[in-house]
Scaffold this active site. Sequence first.
Site, PDB file in Angstrom:
ATOM      1  N   SER A 294       0.839  -1.197   0.000  1.00  0.00           N
ATOM      2  CA  SER A 294       0.000   0.000   0.000  1.00  0.00           C
ATOM      3  C   SER A 294       0.877   1.251   0.000  1.00  0.00           C
ATOM      4  O   SER A 294       1.678   1.452  -0.896  1.00  0.00           O
ATOM      5  CB  SER A 294      -0.963  -0.033   1.193  1.00  0.00           C
ATOM      6  OG  SER A 294      -1.946   0.953   1.091  1.00  0.00           O
ATOM      7  N   ASP A 442      -5.237  -4.000  -2.480  1.00  0.00           N
ATOM      8  CA  ASP A 442      -4.256  -3.625  -1.462  1.00  0.00           C
ATOM      9  C   ASP A 442      -3.533  -4.848  -0.891  1.00  0.00           C
ATOM     10  O   ASP A 442      -4.156  -5.799  -0.428  1.00  0.00           O
ATOM     11  CB  ASP A 442      -4.964  -2.869  -0.333  1.00  0.00           C
ATOM     12  CG  ASP A 442      -3.998  -2.090   0.525  1.00  0.00           C
ATOM     13  OD1 ASP A 442      -2.969  -2.659   0.922  1.00  0.00           O
ATOM     14  OD2 ASP A 442      -4.263  -0.907   0.789  1.00  0.00           O
TER      15      ASP A 442
END
Length: 652
Positions: A294, A442
Amino acid sequence: MAQVARSLLSRAQDGPVQAGRAVVRGAMAWLCTPAMGPQWGVLRPWGLWLRRRAWGRALRRGSGLQVLLHPQAVPRLSWVQRNVLRWHALLAAGSGGGVALWWALGHWREQRSAWRLRKLSLLERLRDSATYAEWTAAALGLEAHEGKAKDAERRWRRETSLYDRELLRSRLAHLQETRERGDVAEMVFTLRADLLRNLGNMASTKLHEHRPTVPAAIGEYIDEVVLQLEYITNYDLPDFTLEDKLAFLRETRHAFGRTALLLSGGGALGAFHVGVCRTLWENNVLPRVIAGASAGSIVAAVVCCRTDEELKSLYAEDMEWDLKFFNNTTALKMLKSLALKGVIQDVHYLQRQLRELIGDVTFQEAFDRTGRILNISISPYSNHNEPPRLLNYLSAPHTVVWSAVSASAAFPFLFKPTPLLAKNRRGQFVRFSPESERRWQDGSIRQDLPKKGLAELFNVNYTVVSQINPHVIPLLSLKRLSPALMGLVNAEIQHRCKITREMLPSWLPGVWLLECYGQEWEGDVTMHLRTNLSNYFELMRRTVTNPSTERMNLTMKEAQRATWPKLGTIISNCKIEHTMDECMKSIKRQMHLLSKDQGGGLGAGRVPSWHDILYGCSIPPTSPTLSGRSLSSDSLELKSPERPGPETESDA
């Protein structure tokens, strides 16, 4: 009182000696009376409570008349009520009062005295330190002021219980004796036989954390090993060739293991990662293996796609990082985008920013150019049975870095999941999975800290973690109060989340939250963003908003202050590893020069990868910049014609 006075006067008529004896006997009898017995003692409230309780029990038994006739009648008392005497109660009260008075006087001394003012001055110097050297000087001064530096015997006993001092002393003596004899073969044999990172538990974080120095025995052993490795590398006699040295160093480094820097997710709080990487790089302890998920993948990609010279200009004081990846900057725009598109931010804007920041490089090209190993973790979006993936120059060499970063940053409801892009043999952009349109999201959802993958691919056995996940840092901040208790609480939370996740079906909405909480949060060394109840909601707001320049600078300084106390343990645990890396580089350069002098080709230089053989290309030293200009594809020998940019790519 009047009765006591009359008793004393009557005793005084018998003589002072008899009166004194009577007073002593009376005092002893009073002190030896039960403090909570039938006489109710000195603890009158307890006596009233017992009396009312006795009345209630007696009335419930139907014997209220007996209680009225005999008000002193009570039920059978407990062992404590029968055996706790008045002098016991007085002694306990006096001891408690003395402790409270001692604490109050000590608190007053700290608050009012010059000692406290001096301590506050040193703490202010510690907070305002601009470099690690200044912080070390302030930390040593604070230790000396608090008397910790003088308590050498107590520290010696504590350190000895944490590691095997005698083992290191004996190993050090043997190494020194071997070096004094000049026996290189014995040096190589000794180092190869038992050179481990955690020999005698010397890598324990408790030995070094929050301390500017390392224990003397560990420091002397590490210095001796470093000295002998450099001695073996520079030893120039025909009985130990360059090939022998390189083989020895490769095997020894493989047994010793590698260090990796792991950068967690955390939205717009990624400026903390920037400060951590900068501090490690300035102190020459930035690991070659860097992994990110991320927000951490953005910082990891920026660092791993730049050479040391470019990092030097990148970390210049007047250089500004452009980490503004959110196009919707107001609450109204966020709500509108969430209602119309199902996400708060536009992934195409994120991809354009990443492409300008990183350039059109692949994992293999980034590794060939800088020598750093970039790792980005991603999670599958639609297929819940597929495990998360760790992308690097071994597992996905031709994948474009900025597309991997945009997929790793696609947090649910923040960005849409995206497919991966790669380069084919002609340098054109193609889909990573041509057989299907697989989308990824993610990486921190299922693999925030990919320790297992790094250990399997790159022999990583020591991890340095920078943690900024908003759901994790409150628990890590509370760990300062009680490390053992909060460690138990964290382990229990992770265990319960894992068990619950295994019991629930994969298609259930929101089950990914359990995976977030069921992961490991810490490494061997962990730096985290500190927070408290008063600023936690402000921290959550900053997670989904673009950081200002002032806020970024403050967060980077906070990261430096969080990293400096951990540098002692990082340096001591990585010094031998970095020395072996430098020795191997030196030997490879010597072998390469020797091969050129003899008229050979590449010789003992770097072994060509499949990328060089099949593609027939090399990466020129063109630098991606942060000034709004991307790494131009025209400067690459690997030409890339019309490429599907983020603007024209569909949401699928």
